[in-house]
Every structure is written in structure tokens, then in C-alpha cells.
Design a protein around this motif. Sequence first.
Motif, PDB file in Angstrom:
ATOM      1  N   ILE A 230       0.848  -1.189   0.000  1.00 30.78           N
ATOM      2  CA  ILE A 230       0.000   0.000   0.000  1.00 30.78           C
ATOM      3  C   ILE A 230       0.885   1.241   0.000  1.00 30.78           C
ATOM      4  CG2 ILE A 230      -0.165  -0.030   2.528  1.00 30.78           C
ATOM      5  CD1 ILE A 230      -2.883   1.189   0.065  1.00 30.78           C
ATOM      6  N   HIS A 231       0.527   2.248  -0.791  1.00 30.12           N
ATOM      7  CA  HIS A 231       1.257   3.511  -0.813  1.00 30.12           C
ATOM      8  C   HIS A 231       0.443   4.543  -0.044  1.00 30.12           C
ATOM      9  CE1 HIS A 231       3.641   2.327  -4.693  1.00 30.12           C
ATOM     10  NE2 HIS A 231       3.781   1.461  -3.698  1.00 30.12           N
ATOM     11  N   MET A 232       1.053   5.171   0.936  1.00 33.68           N
ATOM     12  CA  MET A 232       0.323   6.051   1.839  1.00 33.68           C
ATOM     13  C   MET A 232       0.738   7.503   1.636  1.00 33.68           C
ATOM     14  SD  MET A 232      -0.106   3.887   5.383  1.00 33.68           S
ATOM     15  CE  MET A 232      -1.350   2.578   5.447  1.00 33.68           C
ATOM     16  N   TYR A 233      -0.146   8.232   0.976  1.00 39.53           N
ATOM     17  CA  TYR A 233       0.029   9.676   0.798  1.00 39.53           C
ATOM     18  C   TYR A 233      -1.214  10.376   1.356  1.00 39.53           C
ATOM     19  CZ  TYR A 233       4.131   8.490  -1.988  1.00 39.53           C
ATOM     20  OH  TYR A 233       5.353   8.006  -2.402  1.00 39.53           O
ATOM     21  N   GLY A 234      -1.824  11.275   0.593  1.00 34.97           N
ATOM     22  CA  GLY A 234      -2.899  12.091   1.143  1.00 34.97           C
ATOM     23  C   GLY A 234      -4.134  11.332   1.584  1.00 34.97           C
ATOM     24  N   VAL A 235      -4.395  10.158   1.032  1.00 33.72           N
ATOM     25  CA  VAL A 235      -5.538   9.356   1.466  1.00 33.72           C
ATOM     26  C   VAL A 235      -5.397   8.955   2.931  1.00 33.72           C
ATOM     27  CG1 VAL A 235      -6.718   7.136   1.130  1.00 33.72           C
ATOM     28  CG2 VAL A 235      -6.096   8.544  -0.847  1.00 33.72           C
TER      29      VAL A 235
END
Length: 547
Positions: A230-235
Motif C-alpha cells: 500500500i502507498h500512503m500519501y494524502g488518502v
Amino acid sequence: MRFREHPLPLPRVVGLVAALLGLLLPLVAFTTPAHAAPTGFRVVNGRLLEASGNDFVMRGVNHAHTWYADRIDSLAHIKAKGANTVRVVLSNGDRWTRNDASDVANVVAQCKQNRLICVLEVHDTTGYGEQSGATTLSRAADYWISVRSALAGQEDYVIVNIGNEPYGNTNYTNWTADTKAAIQKLRGAGFDHTLMVDAPNWGQDWAFTMRDNAASVFAADPDANTVFSIHMYGVFDTAAEISDYLGRFVAAKLPIVVGEFGHDHSDGNPDEDTILAVAQQLRLGYLGWSWSGNGGGVEYLDMVTNFDPNRLTSWGERLFNGANGIAATSEEAAVYGSASGGDTTAPTAPTAPTASSVTASSVALSWGAATDAVGVTGYDVVRISGGTESVATTTTGTTATVTGLAANTSYTFAVYARDAAGNRSQRSATVTVTTSSGGTTGACAVGYRVTGEWPGGFQGEVTVRNTGGSAVNGWTLRWTFPAGQRITAMWGGTPAQSGAEVTVTSAAYTAAIPASGSVTLGFTGTRSGSNPSPTVFSLNGAECSVA
């Protein structure tokens, strides 16, 4: 373009919707099916294990190799900061210059030389369906098959991340079928490696496609050896979203890593502190984005400036040296213990650094040497706190000069030692220094001397001279102790101390200092070891010369 592309996700409703989806579409726990035993990394009950059975937790960063092939030395620099894993950007030639089998073999060799686990990914799939020129997971699988000669036999050292962020926000429901097909294509071609699969929605899975189909995707792998990323940015801008997402995978015994994340982003402000804390609590891997070379408005995601390992940015400082960061939590892959003759013992920690030659923009540090059975090969000076600017550190033996500091700012530094086998010591005790104001020197001079010492304590004297042409009536004197000394009693003034910083206000009988006159303060204090003198003093906010 050489930058991360994370367009704003489609409108989303988090919180209540996430909770409802969680109730309606829970992940399904399962029993690992019978399968051929993997030859290297493998997944068992939701955990990533090495061939030896050692539980392996990724602690590392992403490196944009395909755009900066001349920066292969970055792998050594990443290792020196404490990482145990590097995720390497490659291209299959559909969007950028293809990394051929020879180049891939060299990347793997460099990872092994630097005792790093190599996660290799094809970047051309980024945002497929929405990003012009993006390619399919099937095309990415074909690329891996074409460079298999560079990967065969490397299952102990390499994880194959099939394709980066393989769908944008268009047609992302196709992710499940396409991911299963790509996994099976690679297994059919003889790949025994642990495979990694990225989420859709530009890697952030805001629609929960990966979350809710992960069990069936894992079951589609005949080797039962797939890890989800999983890539975790603004979400992922709240602690609840981060904890819920990762916790569901753990509860279902499905392997999950945070394959990319940052401290900020154009689509929102990710909660990096929670990402790091939850990953550490659950013993999940994480790989920050990215070492250096970002552009297009996301340069703030660089961990070092211009690929210079001595110029950590504030993001780099946070990830490498902050709470739950790489330096504090990384454990080298066990496979490298046997490769180095079994040496997995870290050097002793250096002694606490002492500071000297403090100016408005620099400080000199020195420390006592560490010891190690195979020899200490170098030291890493880290900024624990203070400022957000990039700094440069030049290290020679057990001394270093740190430049690029901000004036009138308090900084805390520590030191790590490295040995010839790649092990890193525990962090030394810290030293706190305050840079000078950088302004014009005031009409004052300060003399400082130690008048007596005993184990754990000392007595000192401070003389404040008025070098101006008019009297001083009432004053405040400030300095910073370089080695953690603390004042226990004072005459001639009233001390206050916060950490290493000392503030002294005048007593009634010392408040007036005539032109060319002076007053003397005396004090007793405690010390834990060395007793170096402060080097910067200010009187009523103006920096004084040191007599």
C-alpha cells in the motif's frame, strides 16, 4: 518526467464509509494452501520470512535508479544510513529507457555488496488507465521474464514488485483479475521469488479494491508467496485510516508493507508519525519515498539534497533518525550474517560528542572512538532535532564539521559507528548546541573558566565585561552547555536551565555594570563525563565576544 505522479483521488468518503465497507466486505482469513517450498523469501501465516526462517521486516527507501543510473553509489549511502532494504525503480522500456538484464544484474550485485535486500519494481505501469503511456501488468510480467537470467538464483536477496501503482482511478476494478494473471504468468515462467503487488488508485486503494480482494489474489498464487504493498500519501491523513487499513491485513494473516509514503504530498498531508508507529507496533515493513531526484513540484520528498548523503533534508532526518525510524528499528537480513563470516555484532556506541567552534552557521563536533571486532569503518553524525534546513557534514575520523545551520537555533546531535561487516552501533548520547545570532557582536565580553572539578561535579566562574561606553543596568546572560552539564547553585545571578540552555538574570548587587566594568558570577554544577566550556554567550540578546 522524473517525479512521482499522484493525482488527487476521486471524491471519497472516509470514516463512516470505510467502517461500513469493513463490515460488509471483510477480508477473509484462510489457511495457506499446499505448495512447493520457496527457495528464498517466503510468506508464512502473513509474515515475510527469509529462507532461514528469520522474520524479516523491511526498513528502507525507494531509489529512482531508472532515471539516475549514474547514481548507483546511492545504494551504499542508503545502507550507511541504516536501511536493510531498497526499492529500486526500473523501466521495461514502454515509458522510459529500458533497464536490460545486464543493468538489473548489476543492481542486484550492488544491493548484495551493500547487504541490502533488493525490491525491484517496473515503474511504467504507474496510473494505467488514466496516465498516458502507462502500460499493463501483463507487459510488466513479460519484462520480468525477459530479464529472468539476472534474477534466477537470487531468491534470497530479491523481491519482485511486479508493477508500480498499476491502476489510476479509472477501471481500477480490473486490478484483481489482472494481478492474478500477472502472478500466474510469472509462476508459469519459473519465478520462485516472493512477489509484491501494488494497490490500484495510484497505489492508495481508496476504493479498497486490494484490501477486499487480497485473500483471493493470495490464493491465486500457486506458491502462496505474494506480499501486498500500500502507498500512503494524502488518502492516509488520519491515524484511524492507517491503523484500520494495516490492522485488517494483519488480522487476516495477509502480508502487507507500506511500499511508499512521505511526510507531505500534493493530494493531502499523510500522517507519517502514525505510519511509522503502527508499522513498528505491528512489525510491518515500510519503504519511504524517495532518496533523491524528485522534481515537478514534489522535491520536498527528497531525503537528501542532490544525492549527497551528508545533506539530509528534514524528511530524511525524520525517516532515518526520528522516532520509529530506520536507524532505531532496522535489522539487517540474516542472510548476510553467513555471507560475512557470521559477524552480526555491532560496534560499541561512540561517546557523546562535544561541540566547539560554534558559529551562526556551523559547529565542530568530536567524540570518543567506538570499538569493534572487525574494525570500525566510519561514523554517521545525525541531527536529532533543531531546524529544518539541509545541512552538510564533513567527517574525518572522530571529528566532524556541520555547516548550513540556521543562526540562533538550538540543535541536538548524536553519532553512530559502522563496522566492516555493515553493522551499525547504537546511537551515542546526545549533545545540544545553540548557534550564535549571526548579528553584530554586542558591547560585551565573557570569560568562562572551571575553577575546580571532582567526580560528577565542578565549580565554575563567569566574568561579564561591559566593553561599551555606557553602563548596563539589569541584564540577562545566556549560554548552552555542550556536554549536558547542569547548574546546582549560583551566586551573583539567578539561573534557569532548560536542557542544555542556561539563562541567568542579574542579582540586585550585580545588575549595574559600568562602562569598561565587569561582574563575576560563581556556580557549582554536575557533569556526567567531560566538561567542555560553552563557546557562545549573549547579553541582553546581543552576542558577546569570548574573552
